[in-house]
Design an enzyme around this catalytic site. Structure first.
Site, short mmCIF file in Angstrom:
data_model
loop_
_atom_site.label_atom_id
_atom_site.label_comp_id
_atom_site.label_asym_id
_atom_site.label_seq_id
_atom_site.Cartn_x
_atom_site.Cartn_y
_atom_site.Cartn_z
N TYR A 72 15.89 22.23 4.34
CA TYR A 72 16.80 22.98 3.47
C TYR A 72 17.58 22.03 2.56
CZ TYR A 72 20.06 26.62 2.02
OH TYR A 72 20.79 27.51 1.29
N PHE A 124 14.04 29.64 -28.36
CA PHE A 124 13.05 30.42 -27.61
C PHE A 124 13.69 31.75 -27.18
CE2 PHE A 124 10.86 31.46 -23.57
CZ PHE A 124 9.60 31.66 -24.10
N ASP A 125 12.88 32.80 -26.97
CA ASP A 125 13.50 34.12 -26.75
C ASP A 125 14.38 34.22 -25.51
OD1 ASP A 125 11.23 34.24 -25.19
OD2 ASP A 125 10.23 35.78 -26.39
N ASP A 215 15.60 21.71 -25.08
CA ASP A 215 14.81 22.74 -24.42
C ASP A 215 13.39 22.19 -24.43
OD1 ASP A 215 13.56 24.97 -23.51
OD2 ASP A 215 14.20 26.31 -25.11
N ALA A 217 10.27 22.43 -22.65
CA ALA A 217 9.04 22.92 -22.01
C ALA A 217 7.79 22.12 -22.42
CB ALA A 217 8.84 24.40 -22.34
N LYS A 258 4.94 24.75 -18.16
CA LYS A 258 4.23 24.32 -19.38
C LYS A 258 3.74 22.88 -19.16
CE LYS A 258 6.30 28.16 -20.89
NZ LYS A 258 7.62 28.11 -21.37
N HIS A 450 8.69 44.91 -25.70
CA HIS A 450 7.26 44.61 -25.84
C HIS A 450 6.53 44.50 -24.51
CE1 HIS A 450 9.42 40.82 -25.55
NE2 HIS A 450 8.30 40.23 -25.14
C1 LIG Z 1 8.78 29.10 -21.48
C2 LIG Z 1 9.96 28.59 -22.17
C3 LIG Z 1 11.25 28.80 -21.67
C4 LIG Z 1 11.53 29.66 -20.45
O1 LIG Z 1 10.90 29.18 -19.33
P1 LIG Z 1 10.34 30.12 -18.14
O2 LIG Z 1 9.77 29.14 -17.18
O3 LIG Z 1 9.33 31.04 -18.74
O4 LIG Z 1 11.50 30.85 -17.58
C5 LIG Z 1 12.31 28.26 -22.37
N1 LIG Z 1 12.12 27.56 -23.49
C6 LIG Z 1 10.90 27.33 -24.01
C7 LIG Z 1 10.75 26.53 -25.26
C8 LIG Z 1 9.78 27.85 -23.37
O5 LIG Z 1 8.56 27.66 -23.91
#
Ligand SMILES: *Cc1c(COP(=O)(O)O)cnc(C)c1O
Length: 459
Positions: A72, A124-125, A215, A217, A258, A450
């Site tokens: 843990y 990103f969304d 950010d 990814a 990613k 969507h």
């Molecule tokens: C996918 C992504 C996120 C969110 O990550 P999740 O693992 O899907 O929650 C944030 N920012 C970018 C640029 C992404 O491509």
């Protein structure tokens, strides 16, 4: 003879995928209310819905999973991941989370208050969602070229530094918790940000006393593009470029699904101890204790190994060349897409393909349905369905671009699959003049519609 390119891996395990008939697919898409998210994956032959969590792990990642320490607190797996994150990114502190948006939730809970302003290069969304959910504002400062699909700029994900400075001038620094630098710029089509541009952002951040969040990814894909396209970086190893990228940031959020090539996972990493400490409480209430934060030990092990593999040049070359290969095929057939090819996906310019479908009938979605019915390939709409309604007027918002994104999972498909995708798209392209009607909404949710929307053919 010069030897052709070949992937730096071989295949040890396979998963069967099945073709289907056009008649079957016509029935299945109708049953799914013409929403590609509603399709059972078994009814898809090649799945390009996303590159998130859909990659193939290596034998080393699988064997690392067997050595996961599921304690843990203070697990070996946590320390292994901590050392790897520090080695790869240079960040000395981190908090694990179950995926990328959870890292945003943890960081933004401590960082953002109502009315704050967060400038960025096309957030990103989910990032935008977390900002707006806190009644703060995301301001897009991406360069204008990003929205012209024909423009061949090498770093189309860049900030417009003048736009950024205007925002930094306009609001007091107490109202700007950070600048969000998204690498690569997903929304603009997986387009990279140059090191020079990041240095420009960092200079402005310093001038105005603002922190930088990356950010991250697809940070490794971004580093690969810097190596290939930016002056002065051709001879530098990917990991050196990665460390330089992150040296300009105060913190990062990561969707490990990613570039770290795992099926689930994420983290936030920090330069400053006080930021890390402030986020610990949110990790505990939302994710789990600070040494596992929503991940099992085995998953942290696979992630640590994935971070190393994802930052190897040979892997990145194979990955990005495959996406570029799809772009070349579309060039041969004259099919328009966001140029140059991005790191993780090809974004087909649907407005230029289906010129007769009215925008009210969802052009990119229509193209996505046609491609599915043609060949069992699933892409995703980046257009008016995704853009949702205006929160005040409730009118549909029509974005400048209607794109069909074909995201390529990592290490999953061969170039024969890519040939198949390109041929299917050509068949749709050849009969584009006969496609004149799209779809209308029969049922939708008030936000993020969507994912669950129901559609019917327009008559
Ligand atoms: C996918 C992504 C996120 C969110 O990550 P999740 O693992 O899907 O929650 C944030 N920012 C970018 C640029 C992404 O491509």
């Amino acid at each position: 003879m010069e030897l052709p390119f070949a992937e730096p891996y071989k295949i040890k395990m396979v998963e069967t995928i099945r073709k289907s008939s056009r008649t079957e697919r016509e029935a299945w898409i109708k049953e799914a209310d013409y929403n590609l998210f509603n399709l059972k994956s078994e009814r898809v032959f090649i799945d390009l819905l996303t590159d998130s969590g859909t990659g193939a792990m290596s034998d080393r990642q699988w064997s690392a999973m067997m050595e996961g320490d599921e304690s843990y607190a203070g697990a070996r797996s946590y320390y292994r991941l901590k050392e790897t994150i520090e080695e790869v990114t240079g960040f000395p502190l981190f908090l694990p989370t179950h995926q990328g948006r959870a890292a945003e939730n943890v960081l933004f809970s401590s960082l953002i208050k109502a009315n704050d302003v967060l400038p960025g290069n096309a957030h990103f969304d989910t990032t935008k969602g977390h900002i707006e959910f806190r009644k703060a504002h995301a301001v897009d400062c991406t360069i204008a070229e990003a929205y012209d699909t024909t423009c061949e700029s090498p770093f189309k994900g860049n900030f417009d530094l003048n736009k950024l400075e205007e925002v930094l001038k306009k609001y007091p620094k107490e109202q700007i918790p950070c600048i969000v630098v998204t690498i690569t710029n997903n929304t603009a089509g997986g387009q990279p940000v140059s090191m020079e541009n990041i240095k420009g952002v960092a200079a402005l951040a310093q001038k105005y006393g603002i922190k930088i969040l990356m950010d991250s990814a697809r940070f490794a894909e971004n580093a690969y593009f810097i190596k290939m396209r930016e002056k002065g970086y051709a001879e530098k190893p990917i990991r050196e470029i990665v460390r330089e990228l992150f040296s300009y940031a105060d913190f990062m959020t990561m969707s490990s699904k990613k570039d770290a090539i795992v099926n689930m996972g994420g983290f936030a990493a920090f330069r400053h101890r006080e930021d890390w400490e402030k986020c610990q409480m949110y990790t505990i209430i939302y994710e789990g204790f600070i040494t596992y934060g929503g991940m099992s030990g085995r998953d942290m092990n696979a992630l640590a190994q994935g971070l190393m593999e994802g930052t190897e040049f040979d892997y990145l070359e194979a990955r990005i060349s495959q996406v570029a290969y799809l772009g070349q095929k579309l060039d041969e057939y004259g099919i328009p897409y966001q140029r140059p090819a991005g790191g993780h996906a090809i974004f087909v310019d649907a407005k230029k393909v289906l010129t007769q479908v009215p925008q009210e009938e969802f052009i990119a979605q229509t193209l996505g349905i046609e491609l599915y019915v043609e060949a069992g390939i699933r892409g995703v709409e980046i257009g008016a369905l995704l853009a949702d309604r205006d929160p005040v007027t409730r009118e549909n918002r029509y974005p400048a671009l209607e794109l069909l994104r074909l995201a390529i999972p990592r290490r999953v498909y061969t170039n024969n699959h890519i040939d198949y995708i390109a041929a299917a798209l050509k068949n749709v392209y050849d009969r584009r003049q006969t496609i004149t009607r799209g779809y209308v909404i029969s049922k939708e949710l008030p936000i993020m519609r969507h994912f669950t929307i129901q559609l019917a053919p327009a008559r």
